[in-house]
Design a protein around this motif. Structure first.
Motif, PDB file in Angstrom:
ATOM      1  N   TYR A 109       8.278 -12.089   5.036  1.00  0.00           N
ATOM      2  CA  TYR A 109       8.267 -12.295   6.486  1.00  0.00           C
ATOM      3  C   TYR A 109       6.878 -12.121   7.108  1.00  0.00           C
ATOM      4  O   TYR A 109       6.442 -12.946   7.893  1.00  0.00           O
ATOM      5  CB  TYR A 109       9.286 -11.381   7.188  1.00  0.00           C
ATOM      6  N   ASN A 110       6.159 -11.043   6.773  1.00  0.00           N
ATOM      7  CA  ASN A 110       4.826 -10.810   7.325  1.00  0.00           C
ATOM      8  C   ASN A 110       3.824 -11.890   6.916  1.00  0.00           C
ATOM      9  O   ASN A 110       2.836 -12.115   7.602  1.00  0.00           O
ATOM     10  CB  ASN A 110       4.254  -9.466   6.836  1.00  0.00           C
ATOM     11  N   LYS A 111       4.072 -12.535   5.757  1.00  0.00           N
ATOM     12  CA  LYS A 111       3.194 -13.572   5.209  1.00  0.00           C
ATOM     13  C   LYS A 111       1.763 -13.061   5.018  1.00  0.00           C
ATOM     14  O   LYS A 111       0.809 -13.599   5.591  1.00  0.00           O
ATOM     15  CB  LYS A 111       3.221 -14.826   6.080  1.00  0.00           C
ATOM     16  N   PRO A 112       1.575 -12.021   4.191  1.00  0.00           N
ATOM     17  CA  PRO A 112       0.223 -11.505   3.955  1.00  0.00           C
ATOM     18  C   PRO A 112      -0.628 -12.489   3.166  1.00  0.00           C
ATOM     19  O   PRO A 112      -0.122 -13.359   2.459  1.00  0.00           O
ATOM     20  CB  PRO A 112       0.482 -10.237   3.134  1.00  0.00           C
ATOM     21  N   THR A 113      -1.938 -12.312   3.273  1.00  0.00           N
ATOM     22  CA  THR A 113      -2.868 -13.053   2.425  1.00  0.00           C
ATOM     23  C   THR A 113      -2.778 -12.513   0.994  1.00  0.00           C
ATOM     24  O   THR A 113      -2.131 -11.492   0.720  1.00  0.00           O
ATOM     25  CB  THR A 113      -4.304 -12.873   2.927  1.00  0.00           C
ATOM     26  N   GLN A 114      -3.471 -13.180   0.076  1.00  0.00           N
ATOM     27  CA  GLN A 114      -3.518 -12.683  -1.307  1.00  0.00           C
ATOM     28  C   GLN A 114      -4.138 -11.276  -1.349  1.00  0.00           C
ATOM     29  O   GLN A 114      -3.690 -10.416  -2.112  1.00  0.00           O
ATOM     30  CB  GLN A 114      -4.291 -13.649  -2.193  1.00  0.00           C
ATOM     31  N   GLU A 115      -5.130 -11.031  -0.517  1.00  0.00           N
ATOM     32  CA  GLU A 115      -5.721  -9.692  -0.470  1.00  0.00           C
ATOM     33  C   GLU A 115      -4.713  -8.680   0.055  1.00  0.00           C
ATOM     34  O   GLU A 115      -4.650  -7.543  -0.438  1.00  0.00           O
ATOM     35  CB  GLU A 115      -6.976  -9.690   0.401  1.00  0.00           C
ATOM     36  N   GLY A 116      -3.920  -9.074   1.050  1.00  0.00           N
ATOM     37  CA  GLY A 116      -2.881  -8.185   1.558  1.00  0.00           C
ATOM     38  C   GLY A 116      -1.837  -7.862   0.505  1.00  0.00           C
ATOM     39  O   GLY A 116      -1.382  -6.714   0.390  1.00  0.00           O
ATOM     40  N   ILE A 117      -1.461  -8.874  -0.279  1.00  0.00           N
ATOM     41  CA  ILE A 117      -0.507  -8.645  -1.377  1.00  0.00           C
ATOM     42  C   ILE A 117      -1.104  -7.682  -2.398  1.00  0.00           C
ATOM     43  O   ILE A 117      -0.433  -6.755  -2.873  1.00  0.00           O
ATOM     44  CB  ILE A 117      -0.123  -9.992  -2.029  1.00  0.00           C
ATOM     45  N   TYR A 118      -2.380  -7.887  -2.739  1.00  0.00           N
ATOM     46  CA  TYR A 118      -3.045  -6.985  -3.680  1.00  0.00           C
ATOM     47  C   TYR A 118      -3.045  -5.556  -3.150  1.00  0.00           C
ATOM     48  O   TYR A 118      -2.694  -4.610  -3.882  1.00  0.00           O
ATOM     49  CB  TYR A 118      -4.477  -7.444  -3.949  1.00  0.00           C
ATOM     50  N   GLN A 119      -3.418  -5.364  -1.911  1.00  0.00           N
ATOM     51  CA  GLN A 119      -3.498  -4.018  -1.352  1.00  0.00           C
ATOM     52  C   GLN A 119      -2.115  -3.356  -1.263  1.00  0.00           C
ATOM     53  O   GLN A 119      -1.990  -2.147  -1.465  1.00  0.00           O
ATOM     54  CB  GLN A 119      -4.166  -4.058   0.027  1.00  0.00           C
ATOM     55  N   HIS A 120      -1.097  -4.151  -0.965  1.00  0.00           N
ATOM     56  CA  HIS A 120       0.274  -3.624  -0.951  1.00  0.00           C
ATOM     57  C   HIS A 120       0.642  -3.075  -2.324  1.00  0.00           C
ATOM     58  O   HIS A 120       1.123  -1.937  -2.451  1.00  0.00           O
ATOM     59  CB  HIS A 120       1.251  -4.728  -0.544  1.00  0.00           C
ATOM     60  N   PHE A 121       0.404  -3.877  -3.365  1.00  0.00           N
ATOM     61  CA  PHE A 121       0.795  -3.434  -4.702  1.00  0.00           C
ATOM     62  C   PHE A 121      -0.148  -2.366  -5.255  1.00  0.00           C
ATOM     63  O   PHE A 121       0.248  -1.581  -6.124  1.00  0.00           O
ATOM     64  CB  PHE A 121       0.940  -4.628  -5.644  1.00  0.00           C
ATOM     65  N   LYS A 122      -1.363  -2.300  -4.775  1.00  0.00           N
ATOM     66  CA  LYS A 122      -2.241  -1.172  -5.105  1.00  0.00           C
ATOM     67  C   LYS A 122      -1.597   0.132  -4.630  1.00  0.00           C
ATOM     68  O   LYS A 122      -1.518   1.114  -5.385  1.00  0.00           O
ATOM     69  CB  LYS A 122      -3.613  -1.351  -4.454  1.00  0.00           C
TER      70      LYS A 122
END
Length: 292
Positions: A109-122
């Motif tokens: 839903y938030n539609k993060p960027t690839q960097e946002g996805i990386y930081q989430h899973f970090k």
């Protein structure tokens, strides 16, 4: 990680006609899939209608599955969401003593960027006390976790051990298999392309059809892993019509109709989902009788 090579199944949450959780039916389903030969069980994934369960109901589902499984198979718990802080808090506070890994979906839903996805899973990887399996399902999340992002996460966090790849794109899956670190598991999240993914070097599947027909589907995956291609494709084509049917009008409405045909549970789903129509129900019942 060897525990997650083969067939895992994304367990449904059966409901009674009054929409309460049917713990007796859930225990029957657990026994059915364990005895059917699958390798592991996934608890509170999308197929479990977890978005419609209260926290108390989620704990009831977890406790019921742990008791019914009785330590026979590894358990994977769905812990994900689009609020990174909330996911991290659950990872820090939940008792994972009965679980071998978590399955964590890419934020929706938030539609993060690839960097946002990386930081989430970090943040997820750093908080999780047990191994993490990523889950990429663009059809539900509205964003695709690209292979480059997956490989970056896999290289940076050794407790991220695999991905359930459900983009429905065999080329993307092959790119993951080609570039992944040694030992990282690329697990199919699409039943129909499970066998091609396995033959390309994938580790297996987290399946929906595999809980309806666990004996046949898990054997297909094992034959694929053994490179017994003709025998594996014989089972693939035996089951392929049923795979189309269970997703034709949404998941888990289709697989719950299979469980009704098998006499394991009611076919009840919670809104906003609805039951499959009479035509599809008849076709699913006919297929189930034929295969049985």
């Amino acid at each position: 990680m060897q525990s997650f090579i083969g067939t895992g199944v994304a367990l449904v949450t059966p409901f009674k006609k009054d929409l309460s959780v049917d713990v007796e039916a859930l225990a029957r389903i657990v026994n059915y899939v364990v005895e059917g030969g699958v390798e592991y069980l996934v608890v509170l994934g999308t197929t479990a209608e977890s978005a419609t369960l209260s926290q108390d109901e989620k704990e009831l589902v977890i406790d019921t599955i742990i008791k019914a499984n009785a330590g026979r198979l590894p358990l994977v718990l769905g812990v994900g969401g689009n609020n990174t802080h909330k996911v991290v808090e659950e990872l820090k506070t939940r008792d994972f003593s009965h679980f071998s890994a978590i399955l964590s979906v890419s934020p929706y839903y938030n539609k993060p960027t690839q960097e946002g996805i990386y930081q989430h899973f970090k943040a997820v990887a750093e908080a999780s006390p047990i191994p993490v399996i990523l889950y990429n399902v663009p059809g539900r999340t509205a964003s695709n976790m690209l292979p480059s992002t997956v490989i970056r996460i896999a290289n940076d966090f050794k407790n991220v051990i695999g991905i359930k790849e459900a983009a429905g794109d065999i080329v993307q899956a092959m790119k993951l298999i080609q570039t992944k670190p040694e030992g990282f598991l690329v697990i199919s999240g699409d039943d129909m392309i499970t066998l091609p993914m396995v033959l390309a070097g994938g580790a297996g599947v987290i399946s929906v059809i595999g809980e309806g027909f666990p004996k046949e589907f898990s054997e297909m995956v094992r034959l694929g892993l053994q490179r017994k291609v003709d025998e594996a494709y014989k089972l693939h084509y035996l089951l392929s019509d049923s795979i189309d049917m269970i997703f034709e009008q949404g998941n888990p409405g289709g697989i719950k109709e299979v469980f009704k045909a098998l006499g394991l549970s009611e076919n009840t789903v919670r809104l906003p989902l609805v039951n499959v129509n009479e035509d599809l129900a008849t076709r699913l019942h006919n297929f189930t009788r034929k295969l049985s």
